[in-house]
Write a protein that holds these residues in place. Structure first.
Motif: not given
Length: 754
Positions: A277, A330-331, A333-334, A336, A376, A422-425, A427
């Motif tokens: 990222n 982590f957050t 990157k998740q 973006r 995030p 944002y969430d896991d799906n 992107n």
């Protein structure tokens, strides 16, 4: 017979007078426009020395001729002149004898040798020792200056420890591009997004020694715009590629005659990045223009547009730093997370010299930054519009010089935050409901005056005074009246005096001393209570700086040694209360003692090759004197975020055959990362190298180079988030890893039309 003989004699006698022409011209410093007094201008047959105005005259029998212009501290200029017209010749500094280069310290331009302050110059030769992607390595070779580099957009510059408590950017240090402030009304400065081709020189004043540039505790960084070579029109294109899918393409055109100077630069920089990222994209276009209206007046304009999008890997914890430094938080990157903005800067300057003793310079400027940053914890949407002016008046009476002026600008800062859903799906980040909407108006006023005089032979004194007034207003445009955080804040006007002395112990050695006062105002965010209300009792940091130094030039050797002591009261501390919330408190007293050493030695190996060795050493003994914060007593601890020593040695090979190369190193001592001094980032050593070949064939100039960074492949912290706090049981994220061993190579082609 007598008549033809007389005619022939008259023709012979008169011919030299008619054939010989007088060439007139002016020699100046290429960046700051100062006349170079005593420059040697030679045709080979005849030599002239420039007068007090930098002007010269030379008899010329026939054109074209080749002129050679030389001046101590500057690169020798060789140029062909094809016709008898008045010419202006601009010289560029040499990296071998920097004490003889003219710099703008405070209000006056003078040689570094005769300046009563710690000021250092980074010229073009020193900038291109490294890769063209950043100015960080060049800045870090200046003793007392330390630029932390988390990413190409996440940087923090500290000067003598000032600014070390800023979390993500540069604060408490004034920055200028020419006479246009790059520092906003809250004291934040950004220079990292300026391409190297937009910079001809960097002048760094360390400590609050510059009345004319705000008397900030850290000092001032002034970037000078590029000046094309004298009497030349050219086009240039260059391409540099490197590790981490790095590509930089530059297209440049310039023109310089006796009246008009134009330089236009377009650059495109892309880097995929070493860490997750961390992709970076920046396009930048800049134009500088100057037109000489009369010998005593000119107008100048500049404009820079920057479009940037940079993803943010953020800091990581100690385990990841040691074992997986390429990871992003982590957050971040998740989500973006990234920073994107369009930024515009425009300035217009008029200069007029009324006679040899009076001069007036006036600049008006506009700036705008339209930014969008998904994080995030929320999404920040912001716009800053700035307008202002800077005006100076200079006067000379014999050996007394006087300078006064004002700087005034207004910021209108609009910012909103939104939910990030944002969430896991998803992107990446997803904009949600509005969380806040605010309007800040920030006004900054700076008035200054400075006088310099020779008291007795070899002894010069400089007196300066700076007056500053800063005012903030905050309008909460979202919350209802019960929760509204609107308010305003203004601290009392701050008066900062200074006294500087220089004593020449010989033609090439000078002792200097100065006493100066400085301050750093809090940002509006630092004036807020935890509930968002403005705290009217918060005070600016302030302190006195005491400095003593010696600098000089021996044959082939240049040195600059300065020792200083600064005590800072009302230390501003940012306390983190959530992911995106900090409050400021005045929490203590700091002692800063240090020594800066800069040296340069060059050795001619032959008629064609010169070996140049350069070294900078900074010893920084900074401690909290009285520091109690949130019930914890940190008195006596080392200042957070600053090492006690930095050493930057290097050597370079220069050749008039076109070959060049350098090898340089950086040694950084261990750095405390929290106020308790219970955790330190380890000391580190990194090595850099660059080599190339430059060749001119007629109007074409080719330059090919290769280089490497971090040859030792050291795992080191290039930036630290001091006093980081872990939330929800997670480890604190202190570390921004530096890049591992990486390479770059470039090629440029320049065509000179005349």
């Amino acid at each position: 017979m007598k008549l033809p003989i007389l005619l022939i004699l008259l023709i012979i006698l008169c011919h030299p007078g008619h054939a010989q022409t007088t060439l007139q011209g002016h020699v100046k410093d290429g960046a700051n426009e100062e006349a170079l007094i005593g420059a040697l201008v030679s045709t080979g047959a005849d030599t002239s020395v420039t007068n007090m105005d930098g002007n010269f005259q030379l008899p010329v029998a026939a054109f074209p001729i080749t002129l050679q212009v030389s001046y101590l501290g500057y690169q020798t200029l060789t140029i062909q002149v094809k016709e008898a017209k008045e010419i202006t010749l601009a010289l560029e500094p040499s990296s071998l004898t920097l004490n003889d280069v003219i710099v703008t310290s405070g209000s006056f331009s003078r040689k570094t040798l005769n300046t009563p302050a710690s000021i250092q110059s980074i010229n073009r030769e020193m900038l291109i020792r490294d890769d063209p992607f950043s100015v960080a390595n060049a800045l870090n070779r200046t003793p007392g200056v330390f630029m932390h580099v988390g990413t190409l957009t996440t940087n923090r510059i500290t000067i003598r420890g000032i600014g070390s408590r800023s979390l993500y950017g540069t604060n408490k240090i004034k920055a200028y591009y020419e006479d246009i402030p790059l520092t906003d009304g809250s004291g934040n400065s950004s220079i990292e997004d300026l391409d190297q081709e937009m910079i001809s020189r960097i002048e760094i004043t360390k400590g609050p020694n510059s009345s004319a540039y705000g008397a900030g505790l850290g000092g001032a960084i002034r970037l000078l715009a590029p000046t094309p070579p004298a009497q030349e029109t050219s086009a240039k294109s260059s391409l540099t590629m490197g590790s981490f899918d790095t590509r930089r393409w530059v297209l440049q055109g310039s023109h310089h005659d006796n009246k008009t100077t134009v330089s236009a630069v377009y650059s495109d920089l892309h880097r995929q990045g070493y860490r997750e990222n961390s992709e970076y994209n920046r396009q930048q276009a800049g134009v500088t223009f100057k037109y000489q209206l009369t010998p005593q007046s000119y107008i100048a304009a500049l404009g820079i547009f920057t479009r940037l999008k940079a993803f943010i890997p953020s800091s990581i914890n100690e385990d990841d730093f040691k074992n997986n430094p390429e990871k992003a938080a982590f957050t971040w990157k998740q989500a973006r997370g990234f920073e994107a903005y369009d930024k515009t800067l425009f300035g217009l300057t008029y200069y007029h010299g009324f006679n040899q003793d009076w001069s007036l310079k006036s600049t008006v400027f506009l700036k705008n930054r339209d930014a969008y940053e998904p994080r995030p914890f929320n999404i920040l949407d912001e716009n800053t519009f700035t307008m202002g002016t800077r005006n100076t008046l200079a006067k000379r009476w014999g050996n007394i010089r006087f300078f006064t002026g004002i700087e005034l600008f207004f910021d209108e800062y609009k910012w909103k935050t939104f939910e990030n859903n944002y969430d896991d799906n998803s992107n990446g980040s997803v904009k949600g409901n509005l969380l806040s909407s605010n309007l800040e108006n920030r006004s900054y006023f700076n008035a200054f005056a400075e006088a310099a005089a020779t008291l007795v032979p070899n002894l010069n004194v400089t007196l300066g005074l700076n007056l500053n007034f800063t005012h903030y207003t905050l309008a909460d445009q979202f919350n209802e009246s019960a929760n509204n955080i609107s308010g305003d804040y203004a601290f009392d006007p701050v008066v900062s005096p200074k006294l500087g002395l220089t004593y020449a112990t010989g033609a090439h050695h000078t002792l200097f001393a100065n006493l100066s006062h400085g301050f750093s105002p809090p940002s509006l965010e630092e004036t807020l209570y935890p509930d968002g209300q403005i705290n009217p009792d918060i005070l600016p940091e302030s302190g006195w700086n005491y400095e003593l130094g010696i600098r000089g030039t021996q044959p082939r050797f240049t040195y600059d040694i300065t020792t200083y002591y600064m005590q800072i009261k009302n230390l501003l501390v940012a306390q983190r209360i959530s992911d995106d919330a900090y409050v400021g408190v005045n929490a203590g007293l700091n002692n800063h003692f240090g020594v800066d050493i800069l040296s340069n030695y060059y050795l001619p190996l032959s008629d064609r090759y010169t070996l140049n060795a350069f070294t900078s050493v900074a010893y920084m003994n900074y401690h909290f004197d009285e520091f109690v914060n949130d019930g914890n007593d940190y008195s006596g601890n080392q200042l957070t975020g600053v090492p006690q020593w930095i050493i930057n040695p290097g050597v370079e090979l220069l050749s008039d055959l076109g070959f060049y190369g350098n090898l340089s190193a950086q040694l950084v001592g261990e750095i405390p990362v929290n106020d308790e001094n219970s955790l330190y980032a380890e000391r580190y050593f990194i090595l850099r190298a660059k080599a190339g070949f430059r060749h001119v064939v007629g109007p074409l100039e080719l330059d090919i180079n290769l280089g490497a960074n971090n040859l030792t492949d050291t795992n080191y912290a290039a930036m630290l988030l001091i006093n980081a706090t872990g939330f929800g049981g997670s480890q604190p994220r202190y570390y921004y890893p530096g890049n591992p061993r990486n390479y770059f190579g470039g090629v440029s082609l320049k065509y000179s039309f005349r």
